[in-house]
Design a protein around this motif. Structure first.
Motif, mmCIF file in Angstrom:
data_model
loop_
_atom_site.group_PDB
_atom_site.id
_atom_site.type_symbol
_atom_site.label_atom_id
_atom_site.label_comp_id
_atom_site.label_asym_id
_atom_site.label_seq_id
_atom_site.Cartn_x
_atom_site.Cartn_y
_atom_site.Cartn_z
ATOM 1 N N TRP A 272 13.724 -6.743 5.872
ATOM 2 C CA TRP A 272 12.562 -5.948 6.281
ATOM 3 C C TRP A 272 13.006 -4.577 6.789
ATOM 4 O O TRP A 272 12.437 -3.551 6.416
ATOM 5 C CB TRP A 272 11.746 -6.675 7.347
ATOM 6 N N ASN A 273 14.036 -4.561 7.635
ATOM 7 C CA ASN A 273 14.519 -3.288 8.178
ATOM 8 C C ASN A 273 15.033 -2.372 7.070
ATOM 9 O O ASN A 273 14.800 -1.164 7.100
ATOM 10 C CB ASN A 273 15.591 -3.528 9.242
ATOM 11 N N GLU A 274 15.714 -2.949 6.086
ATOM 12 C CA GLU A 274 16.222 -2.154 4.966
ATOM 13 C C GLU A 274 15.061 -1.586 4.134
ATOM 14 O O GLU A 274 15.087 -0.420 3.746
ATOM 15 C CB GLU A 274 17.125 -3.005 4.075
ATOM 16 N N LEU A 275 14.059 -2.411 3.881
ATOM 17 C CA LEU A 275 12.907 -1.958 3.105
ATOM 18 C C LEU A 275 12.138 -0.876 3.848
ATOM 19 O O LEU A 275 11.777 0.154 3.280
ATOM 20 C CB LEU A 275 11.995 -3.140 2.780
ATOM 21 N N LYS A 276 11.919 -1.087 5.126
ATOM 22 C CA LYS A 276 11.194 -0.116 5.949
ATOM 23 C C LYS A 276 11.937 1.221 5.977
ATOM 24 O O LYS A 276 11.333 2.283 5.809
ATOM 25 C CB LYS A 276 11.020 -0.668 7.368
ATOM 26 N N THR A 277 13.240 1.173 6.136
ATOM 27 C CA THR A 277 14.054 2.387 6.145
ATOM 28 C C THR A 277 13.982 3.092 4.792
ATOM 29 O O THR A 277 13.870 4.318 4.727
ATOM 30 C CB THR A 277 15.515 2.054 6.506
ATOM 31 N N ILE B 118 11.533 2.999 2.612
ATOM 32 C CA ILE B 118 10.214 3.615 2.442
ATOM 33 C C ILE B 118 10.101 4.882 3.278
ATOM 34 O O ILE B 118 9.608 5.903 2.804
ATOM 35 C CB ILE B 118 9.097 2.608 2.773
ATOM 36 N N GLU B 119 10.587 4.835 4.509
ATOM 37 C CA GLU B 119 10.549 6.030 5.361
ATOM 38 C C GLU B 119 11.367 7.155 4.736
ATOM 39 O O GLU B 119 10.945 8.314 4.740
ATOM 40 C CB GLU B 119 11.069 5.694 6.760
ATOM 41 N N SER B 120 12.515 6.818 4.184
ATOM 42 C CA SER B 120 13.367 7.802 3.536
ATOM 43 C C SER B 120 12.677 8.393 2.297
ATOM 44 O O SER B 120 12.714 9.603 2.074
ATOM 45 C CB SER B 120 14.692 7.135 3.152
ATOM 46 N N ALA B 121 12.056 7.532 1.518
ATOM 47 C CA ALA B 121 11.332 8.001 0.334
ATOM 48 C C ALA B 121 10.195 8.942 0.717
ATOM 49 O O ALA B 121 10.012 9.978 0.092
ATOM 50 C CB ALA B 121 10.805 6.813 -0.470
ATOM 51 N N TRP B 122 9.451 8.594 1.752
ATOM 52 C CA TRP B 122 8.350 9.468 2.194
ATOM 53 C C TRP B 122 8.881 10.835 2.560
ATOM 54 O O TRP B 122 8.258 11.853 2.236
ATOM 55 C CB TRP B 122 7.603 8.857 3.384
ATOM 56 N N SER B 123 10.020 10.878 3.249
ATOM 57 C CA SER B 123 10.542 12.178 3.664
ATOM 58 C C SER B 123 10.955 13.006 2.437
ATOM 59 O O SER B 123 10.764 14.221 2.431
ATOM 60 C CB SER B 123 11.712 12.013 4.631
ATOM 61 N N GLU C 240 13.126 4.697 -7.709
ATOM 62 C CA GLU C 240 13.159 4.327 -6.297
ATOM 63 C C GLU C 240 11.990 3.411 -5.935
ATOM 64 O O GLU C 240 12.157 2.420 -5.227
ATOM 65 C CB GLU C 240 13.096 5.606 -5.443
ATOM 66 N N VAL C 241 10.823 3.753 -6.432
ATOM 67 C CA VAL C 241 9.627 2.946 -6.179
ATOM 68 C C VAL C 241 9.820 1.538 -6.754
ATOM 69 O O VAL C 241 9.495 0.541 -6.112
ATOM 70 C CB VAL C 241 8.366 3.620 -6.754
ATOM 71 N N ALA D 204 0.832 -1.202 0.000
ATOM 72 C CA ALA D 204 0.000 0.000 0.000
ATOM 73 C C ALA D 204 0.869 1.256 0.000
ATOM 74 O O ALA D 204 0.588 2.219 -0.732
ATOM 75 C CB ALA D 204 -0.937 -0.007 1.197
ATOM 76 N N ASP D 205 1.934 1.254 0.798
ATOM 77 C CA ASP D 205 2.843 2.399 0.840
ATOM 78 C C ASP D 205 3.506 2.623 -0.515
ATOM 79 O O ASP D 205 3.643 3.759 -0.976
ATOM 80 C CB ASP D 205 3.918 2.212 1.912
ATOM 81 N N ILE D 206 3.938 1.543 -1.145
ATOM 82 C CA ILE D 206 4.588 1.655 -2.452
ATOM 83 C C ILE D 206 3.613 2.240 -3.472
ATOM 84 O O ILE D 206 3.987 3.111 -4.271
ATOM 85 C CB ILE D 206 5.141 0.287 -2.908
ATOM 86 N N ASP D 207 2.369 1.806 -3.435
ATOM 87 C CA ASP D 207 1.365 2.360 -4.350
ATOM 88 C C ASP D 207 1.166 3.855 -4.111
ATOM 89 O O ASP D 207 1.044 4.639 -5.058
ATOM 90 C CB ASP D 207 0.034 1.622 -4.208
ATOM 91 N N LYS D 208 1.146 4.266 -2.847
ATOM 92 C CA LYS D 208 0.995 5.689 -2.518
ATOM 93 C C LYS D 208 2.211 6.489 -2.989
ATOM 94 O O LYS D 208 2.075 7.602 -3.506
ATOM 95 C CB LYS D 208 0.795 5.876 -1.017
ATOM 96 N N LEU D 209 3.401 5.908 -2.799
ATOM 97 C CA LEU D 209 4.623 6.589 -3.237
ATOM 98 C C LEU D 209 4.635 6.727 -4.765
ATOM 99 O O LEU D 209 5.054 7.759 -5.289
ATOM 100 C CB LEU D 209 5.860 5.822 -2.761
ATOM 101 N N LYS D 210 4.166 5.704 -5.455
ATOM 102 C CA LYS D 210 4.118 5.778 -6.912
ATOM 103 C C LYS D 210 3.164 6.890 -7.353
ATOM 104 O O LYS D 210 3.462 7.643 -8.281
ATOM 105 C CB LYS D 210 3.691 4.443 -7.507
#
Length: 96
Positions: free
Chosen positions: A80-85, A87-92, A43-44, A20-26
């Protein structure tokens, strides 16, 4: 429910959230100016690939023996930690 099944269910729910986050980022990337849009979409796509790799690893965990899945869990947790980081970085960056 055993520890392995609980972990699989937890990780699957996290991967569903990431989808869901990836779809929102796209969607955000598609609204960006052309130059930034290409960077964001790259990045997405990288996150999408990482998520797909994790999904495959999670399937391996499902079929692994009780002893082997614990070792696999460590690698999956790291991914998982790398992916989560990421996504958080992309959101910022996308919020800017």
């Amino acid at each position: 429910m055993g520890k392995k099944e609980e972990y699989i269910n937890w990780m699957q729910s996290k991967l569903d959230e990431v989808s869901a986050d990836i779809d929102k980022l796209k969607a955000k990337a598609n609204q960006a100016e052309a130059e930034a849009q290409m960077k964001y979409l790259d990045e997405v796509e990288a996150m999408r690939k990482k998520k797909a790799d994790m999904q495959a690893k999670l399937k391996d965990v499902q079929t692994a023996s009780e002893g082997a899945w614990e070792d696999m869990k460590t690698g999956l947790d790291k991914s998982w930690n790398e992916l989560k980081t990421g996504i958080e970085s992309a959101w910022s960056r996308f919020k800017g």
